[in-house]
Structure formats: structure tokens, C-alpha cells
Write a protein that holds these residues in place. Structure first.
Motif, PDB file in Angstrom:
ATOM      1  N   SER A 130     -30.689 -16.256 -10.800  1.00  0.00           N
ATOM      2  CA  SER A 130     -30.917 -15.348 -11.921  1.00  0.00           C
ATOM      3  C   SER A 130     -29.699 -15.349 -12.844  1.00  0.00           C
ATOM      4  N   TRP A 171     -28.007 -12.812 -13.614  1.00  0.00           N
ATOM      5  CA  TRP A 171     -27.127 -11.726 -13.182  1.00  0.00           C
ATOM      6  C   TRP A 171     -26.971 -10.647 -14.255  1.00  0.00           C
ATOM      7  N   GLU A 172     -27.791 -10.646 -15.282  1.00  0.00           N
ATOM      8  CA  GLU A 172     -27.655  -9.672 -16.360  1.00  0.00           C
ATOM      9  C   GLU A 172     -28.720  -8.586 -16.303  1.00  0.00           C
ATOM     10  N   GLU A 190     -30.758  -6.000 -14.192  1.00  0.00           N
ATOM     11  CA  GLU A 190     -30.741  -5.354 -12.881  1.00  0.00           C
ATOM     12  C   GLU A 190     -32.136  -5.050 -12.350  1.00  0.00           C
ATOM     13  N   ASN A 194     -25.903 -13.123  -4.904  1.00  0.00           N
ATOM     14  CA  ASN A 194     -26.437 -12.000  -5.667  1.00  0.00           C
ATOM     15  C   ASN A 194     -25.253 -11.254  -6.282  1.00  0.00           C
ATOM     16  N   ARG A 195     -25.380 -10.818  -7.519  1.00  0.00           N
ATOM     17  CA  ARG A 195     -24.259 -10.098  -8.132  1.00  0.00           C
ATOM     18  C   ARG A 195     -23.928  -8.828  -7.345  1.00  0.00           C
ATOM     19  N   THR A 243     -30.077 -10.824  -9.140  1.00  0.00           N
ATOM     20  CA  THR A 243     -29.042  -9.930  -9.655  1.00  0.00           C
ATOM     21  C   THR A 243     -28.695  -8.889  -8.590  1.00  0.00           C
TER      22      THR A 243
END
Length: 760
Positions: free
Chosen positions: A282, A284-285, A287, A336-337, A311
Motif C-alpha cells: 500500500s 502507507w498514506e 489509514e 505495515n506502517r 497501512t
């Protein structure tokens, strides 16, 4: 036109597939009147919404819909006559040809309907002869299966012949169908698990069936690719996975949602072996891009084996109800962030009292090397409930690939007002020097670091928005036995005994600076705020009463150590902190300095130029022990108490810090003379020749000395026969007398006179 309908050899039924636009459909068979037409759309009989034309015509007519049937709908038109006699021939009456023809036409039309309906029945082929197809009597066929015997004739069979029973005493026979329906499998609904076909619709159908039946759903071995987000409703008993879900759908969705949201509590659910992967990393922006979303769980058991490339890997969410009293087993949570997000979505929800075991929160080196990442986050939606209390994490491992990079890689990100969060046996590999970042009012957290690749200096990062401190880092690989002990920097166990009378009006205290809430002449430096003594203090049998405008505090070196703990035995003390930077220059809120405490909010007050607690520290409200966290730019600080609102008695004060730190407590120095009961001074002196029995005197300046103080004097050289006596000659002056007790004159060499005064 013919005088009567001609009934040709044509089936009394026709079927069409609608295209969404066509409204008129032909029926090629004759009907006698409009009511003889039956219309069905997708097998449902239509009672209205159409008009029939052409009744009485041999070639048929049209059925015209008021609204075109939907594209793909199956439209069936069939003749359906009322089975009744409509004519009656009278004895000796006239037999009219038209009446007879109409009667025969109706009979022929009815026979065509019978033949059409017979084509859909089970029957013996035209080339076969014989055979028995009568049903047995009702009692003989009740609760039995219909089939065919070895001759091809109809027979019935017992349902109990296809049964299973457990090989244990007390077991009863059950049909195979009943046994297989105990637990649903995704493959029962067409899921393949080959990683190529879109198994999403089949998986969702299986999940819906599990919810409708209250059964457990099994997703077996294989990779089940889906292009749609999946939801297992809370009515399902649980989920077991031995394979993995591969999400290849649009972003901004939760790949797998477990449990109902809203004001529903999902109780005692079991989710085992959960594995959810994303087909591509993803951004990562967003949520909303979540791997596994688990909602409103109460006393659930959740086993997560693998979640990758979202994310948010796993999100536990209190929606309109709580997420609580559950156990999560965590496995591989990679790329994953935010690996795990403990979150609430509304003011009525909560997320509390959850136990977590394990968890490998890791990143690959190539995964967004320019973006911050966190292992576990405690968060809340705007306006949602923020007291995420009593979470326990056992043995989480963090490998965040942030060390020596200009990014943050921190195991815990705490954005709520949580308390009693405990993380034990943490492993930190390639992380920042911070085990946690606090951005709100979290306090009373314990982070036990079993091992960290960055070794020493593991700490908590309190951002500018943090309003509480007081959490603890225990580093087991950093001289743990030593760190387990609290280091006391300074203590005044009895303020009454520590009181120093500087003069008739002013009183000071050992190790403490006397503070004023209104220092005149626009002071800007530390020595201008830390007084040796002030008036108005009232001594009691065990302490001192702080009246209006007065305070007491320790002065500490805060260049390296930023966290201190103040304990005070007093009636209702109010904590204050004053900060100074380079060169002991005063720092205020205007300098961007933020000071935080563990159990209260601190507010900067312009008058005394210090940060002041918003409430008294007492056992009924805030704990008397308060932890203070200083901003990075603070190099020296005064930490103590002051009179706010009402007079109160202070009996003892103690200041402590992490035993790995050893900052200085500043007092009794030429620059900061406060807190010292003893005064010392010295002066070079070359005494004259002193006759036998004679004396010589010298006045030595000693700031703070007053008549009544106990004073002593000494000389730096051997002075056999000469005695040095001291007395307070005047304020701030000690007079030293050299008395020659011998019977001969003595001329001492030049030396240094040293004096000492002890305040009463």
C-alpha cells in the motif's frame, strides 16, 4: 377473419430473455380471452403491469409491459385456461357448428397445456415397456428417501442407512449430511484457493452462511485471492484459517473485517490462524487500508499468524461498544506502517483490558526508506474515547529498519490518555533510541526492554502535545540490578531541623532555595530567583508553613538528566518548576519550553515566571509523588512547591531520578549560596610579631554571617604558641584574633586565615 380460432400444433408456452429496453413480447399461440395468458418474470407470476392484445386470433398476439423488464430477466408467456365446461347441448336442440367448434377448440387447447406440462415430469422413455412407478403408501414412504431398485422401479430407502456414529459409549447415529453441516468450509461454496481465481464472492457467501447458521467457518489450505473486501458477521461462531487470504482489491478498504460494528457486542468469538496478505504494498498514506479489522470484541480469542503490506496491519476497534477482555496472539506483522492499531471510533466506545502475546513487527530494508513507521499504536478518532487502559504486551519484537536513517522507527506510538499499559520483554532491532512516543496524556506505562541493538539510552519521547509524563523504561541489558533502585538526589527529611535563621526576620533551609512569587527588578538569571533566606516563613514543631508569596525548591543540573521525581510531605502542596537555559538565563513559555508532570497539567504563570500545577498534590486527588519531565533546552531547573491559594505546612521534601543518571544538586556555591548552613571564607595574612601575651586581629569578609552565629578560625601554617580565635565582628564580617599565649614574642610567616560560620 375465420369464424372461430384454429388451434394449430404449437406449444402454449414461449420464453424470452429481456434486454432492458423491449416492452412488447409476442405469444404465437391462440387464446380465447386476455385472462387466458399467464405472465412470469424470473419465475415470479405477474398480476399486473402489462396488457394483452390479440385474444381470439389464431396467430396469437402481444403482451406489452408498462415498464421494460430488466436486462437478463427471463420472461415466460403461457396459456393457462380455466378447466370448465362453457357450453351445454339441450336434448332435441339445435347443434350449431360454431358452438361445437369452440368447444372442441378449448378441449384441444387444454390437451396442449397438459402435454406441455407433462414434458417437465419424470417419465419412462417411449422405447421402454413395463416398470412400476407407483408411490408406496404414505406410512411406508414417510421419513424415507425415494430412489430406484435394481430393476429400475421406484423404491424407498431409510435415511438412517447413510449415518455416522462416534466409536464411544453413548454415541448416537447421525446422517452424513447432519455431520458435515456442523462446520462450514469455504470450498463448500466454490472457493478454490489456487491464488489465481477470484474467490471473493465464494468466501463472502461462506461467511454469510456461517453468520446465518451461527456456525464456525473453515478456510483451508491454499491462497484465496479476492478482489472485494470480506466481512465475517458477528453472528458466526468463529473462523479458522490454514491458508491465506490474498487481497487484490481497491485501496481504502479493510481486507478482512471480523465482527459487527455499531452498538453490537461480539462475545466469546474464536478466530484462529488468520493470514491476510496484500497483493501489492500500500501507499502507507490511507489509514482505511487495513489488513484485519476486528470490531467490538468481548472475551474473544484471536490468533493472527501473518499480515503484510497494509497501512495498518491489524486494527482492534471499539465502534459504539467496547473492545475488551480479549486475548490476541500475534505472529508475523510485516511491512505495515502501523503493525497493530488499538483504536476507538466514538465517544461511547472503549478499548481496554486486552492481553497480547508475541508479535514480530518488522520491515524490509527496501520498504519506504523515507517514511516513519511504528509497531503498535494506541489511537482514537476525533472526539472518541481516549482512556485506553490496562493493556499488557508480552514479548513483542520490533525490527523497524530506522536506525541511522532520517526517519522514525518507534515500537509504541501512544496518542491517547492511556494508563497501566505494560510491555514486557521487548526486543528492539534497528529502531530509534525511543521505545515509545507519547503525544497526549498517557501515564503510568511500563516498557521493559530485554534487548536493544542501539544499547544504552533507550527512552520515551514526549512530543509538544504530550500533557503527562511519569512512565518508566526498564532496560534489562543496562545494569538492571542497579537501575531497579531509585536514586535519591537530595532530601530534607525534616524541614524544621533544616531551618537556618539568617537574621531576626529571614529564614533559609538546608539544600533548598527560598522562592518568591514576586521577584522585583525584572530578574533574568537563576541566582536572582534562588534566595538564601526570606522572611514570612513560619516554623512549626515539624516543618514550616508556606505563607503567601513563598516557596521552596531544589536547584538541579538538567543538562543531561531531564526527568525527576518530587515527593513532598505537606498538607496540600502545589508543585512549581522554573527553568533556565545556557548561562543560567531564564526560560519562559515564550521560548517554546514545555514542562510536563505525571499526574497533573502544568500552566506557565507570568508573575513568578514558573510552571505551576493545576491542582494540589494530596492523597485524595493527585498522588504526592510527581514526575517532572523537562524540555531539551533546559539546563538548570528549580523543582519545588509554593503557596497557592492558602497557607499550608511542609514537613519534608525529596528529589530523585533514574539511577543511571547522576546530576548535581546545586547549593552552597559562590554563585548559588542558598541551602548551606555553613559559611566559609579565607584571606591571606602575614601577622606582625606578637609580643608575649599580646594579640593581633584581622577582619575577614564572610557574606551572610550574623551576630550569634557559631564561628571558627584556623591558620594555614604551624602556629605553636599562638591561638586563633573568631567572633562575629559585624554583619558579614568575622574578626580573627591571633593570641600569643607563650612567654616570648612570636613572628609567624605569611599564610592564609580560614574562617567557618555555622548558622543556628
Amino acid at each position: 377473419m375465420a369464424e372461430h380460432i384454429r388451434i394449430g400444433d404449437i406449444a402454449p408456452r414461449v420464453q424470452y430473455v429481456a434486454d432492458g429496453a423491449q416492452t412488447a413480447f409476442v405469444y404465437p399461440f391462440p387464446v380465447f380471452q386476455a385472462d387466458d395468458i399467464a405472465v412470469h418474470v424470473d419465475a415470479l407470476p405477474m398480476a399486473a403491469g402489462y396488457a394483452v392484445s390479440g385474444a381470439g386470433n389464431s396467430e396469437g398476439g402481444l403482451v406489452t409491459f408498462a415498464r421494460a423488464p430488466a436486462a437478463g430477466a427471463r420472461v415466460v408467456l403461457r396459456r393457462h385456461l380455466v378447466m370448465q365446461r362453457v357450453t351445454d347441448y339441450q336434448p332435441n336442440g339445435v347443434l350449431r357448428a360454431n358452438t361445437l367448434n369452440d368447444e372442441l377448440d378449448r378441449q384441444m387447447a387444454a390437451l396442449q397445456e397438459v402435454r406441455e406440462e407433462a414434458t417437465g415430469t419424470i417419465r419412462q422413455g417411449p422405447g421402454e415397456a413395463g416398470g412400476r412407478f407407483e408411490l408406496p403408501q404414505r406410512a411406508a414412504r414417510a421419513n424415507r428417501l425415494l430412489g430406484f431398485d435394481s430393476l429400475g422401479d421406484i423404491a424407498t430407502f431409510s435415511r438412517g442407512e447413510a449415518t455416522l456414529s462416534a466409536p464411544f459409549p453413548g454415541a448416537i447415529p447421525r446422517t452424513v449430511e447432519d455431520k458435515l453441516s456442523e462446520r462450514l468450509s469455504a470450498r463448500d461454496f466454490g472457493a478454490t484457493g489456487n491464488g489465481v481465481a477470484d474467490d471473493g464472492p465464494a468466501l463472502q457467501a461462506a461467511m454469510n452462511a456461517a453468520a446465518a447458521s451461527g456456525k464456525f467457518l473453515d478456510i483451508g489450505e491454499g491462497t484465496f485471492r479476492t478482489t472485494i473486501p470480506l466481512t465475517l458477521p458477528g453472528a458466526a461462531a468463529g473462523l479458522s484459517m490454514r491458508g491465506a487470504i490474498l487481497y487484490a482489491g481497491a485501496g481504502g478498504e479493510a481486507a478482512l473485517t471480523l465482527g459487527d460494528g455499531g452498538n453490537v457486542r461480539n462475545r466469546a468469538k474464536i478466530y484462529q490462524g488468520l493470514r491476510v496478505l496484500r497483493a501489492g504494498l500500500s501507499s502507507w498514506e490511507d489509514e482505511r487500508d487495513v489488513g484485519i479489522l476486528i470490531r467490538n470484541q468481548d472475551s474473544g480469542l484471536i490468533d493472527i499468524r501473518q499480515v503484510e503490506m497494509f497501512t495498518i496491519g491489524v486494527q482492534t476497534l471499539g465502534v459504539e461498544r467496547g473492545f475488551e477482555d480479549s486475548v490476541l496472539y500475534l505472529g508475523r506483522i510485516v511491512d505495515n506502517r502501523y503493525g497493530l492499531d488499538v483504536r476507538t471510533a466514538s465517544a461511547a466506545a472503549w478499548n481496554t483490558s486486552v492481553r497480547y502475546y508475541g508479535g514480530h513487527f518488522a520491515m524490509s530494508l527496501a520498504t519506504y526508506p523515507d517514511k516513519d513507521r511504528y509497531g503498535i499504536r494506541l489511537s482514537a478518532a476525533p472526539g472518541a474515547y481516549v482512556a485506553h487502559n490496562r493493556h499488557v504486551f508480552d514479548g513483542p519484537a520490533f525490527e523497524l529498519q530506522a536506525r541511522d536513517r532520517p526517519i522514525d522507527g518507534i515500537p509504541f506510538l501512544i496518542g491517547v490518555n492511556s494508563r497501566a499499559v505494560v510491555a514486557r520483554n521487548i526486543r528492539m532491532e534497528g529502531c530509534d533510541a525511543f521505545v515509545a512516543r507519547h503525544t497526549a496524556g498517557a501515564q503510568d506505562h511500563l516498557y521493559e526492554v530485554a534487548w536493544a541493538s542501539q544499547a544504552y539510552g533507550v527512552d520515551i519521547d514526549y512530543t509538544a502535545t504530550a500533557t503527562r509524563v511519569g512512565s518508566v523504561v526498564r532496560c534489562l541489558h543496562q545494569a538492571a540490578a542497579h537501575r531497579e533502585s531509585t536514586r535519591t538526589l537530595a532530601e530534607v527529611p525534616n524541614l524544621r531541623a533544616a531551618a537556618i535563621r539568617w537574621n531576626a526576620a529571614e529564614i533559609g533551609f538546608e539544600k533548598l532555595a527560598c522562592l518568591s512569587t514576586n521577584v522585583g527588578n525584572a530578574p533574568t538569571l537563576l541566582p536572582q530567583f534562588a534566595f538564601q533566606a526570606l522572611d514570612s516563613y513560619v516554623l512549626t514543631d515539624r516543618g514550616v508553613i508556606l505563607p503567601g508569596g513563598r516557596g521552596l525548591g531544589f536547584v538541579v543540573d538538567a543538562r543531561k538528566c531531564k526527568e525527576f521525581a518530587l515527593a513532598v510531605d505537606a498538607d496540600d502542596p502545589r508543585m512549581i518548576i522554573q527553568c533556565f537555559g545556557a548561562g543560567n538565563a531564564l526560560l519562559t513559555a515564550a521560548d517554546g519550553v514545555m514542562v510536563r508532570a505525571s499526574g497533573m497539567s502544568l500552566t506557565y504563570v507570568d508573575g513568578p515566571r514558573w510552571w505551576q500545577g493545576n491542582a494540589d498534590s494530596n492523597d485524595a486527588g493527585l498522588t504526592r509523588l510527581q514526575v517532572v519531565r523537562l524540555a531539551p533546552q533546559v539546563q538548570t531547573a528549580i523543582i519545588g512547591v509554593a503557596r497557592v491559594g492558602t497557607d499550608y505546612e511542609v514537613r519534608s521534601m525529596r528529589l530523585a531520578c533514574d539511577p543511571s543518571q547522576s546530576p548535581a544538586v546545586l547549593y552552597g556555591t559562590p554563585e548559588l549560596p542558598h541551602g548551606a548552613r555553613e559559611l566559609k571564607a579565607e584571606m591571606a595574612w602575614d601577622p606582625p610579631s606578637i609580643a608575649a601575651g599580646g594579640s593581633a586581629s584581622l577582619n575577614v569578609p564572610c557574606t551572610g554571617v550574623r551576630p550569634g552565629d557559631f564561628v571558627q578560625a584556623a591558620f594555614s601554617l604551624s602556629s605553636s604558641g599562638v591561638m586563633f580565635l573568631a567572633q562575629v565582628g559585624a554583619q558579614d564580617v568575622i574578626t580573627v584574633t591571633a593570641w600569643n599565649r607563650s612567654a616570648a614574642a612570636i613572628d609567624l610567616n605569611a599564610g592564609t586565615v580560614r574562617v567557618r560560620a555555622v548558622k543556628s
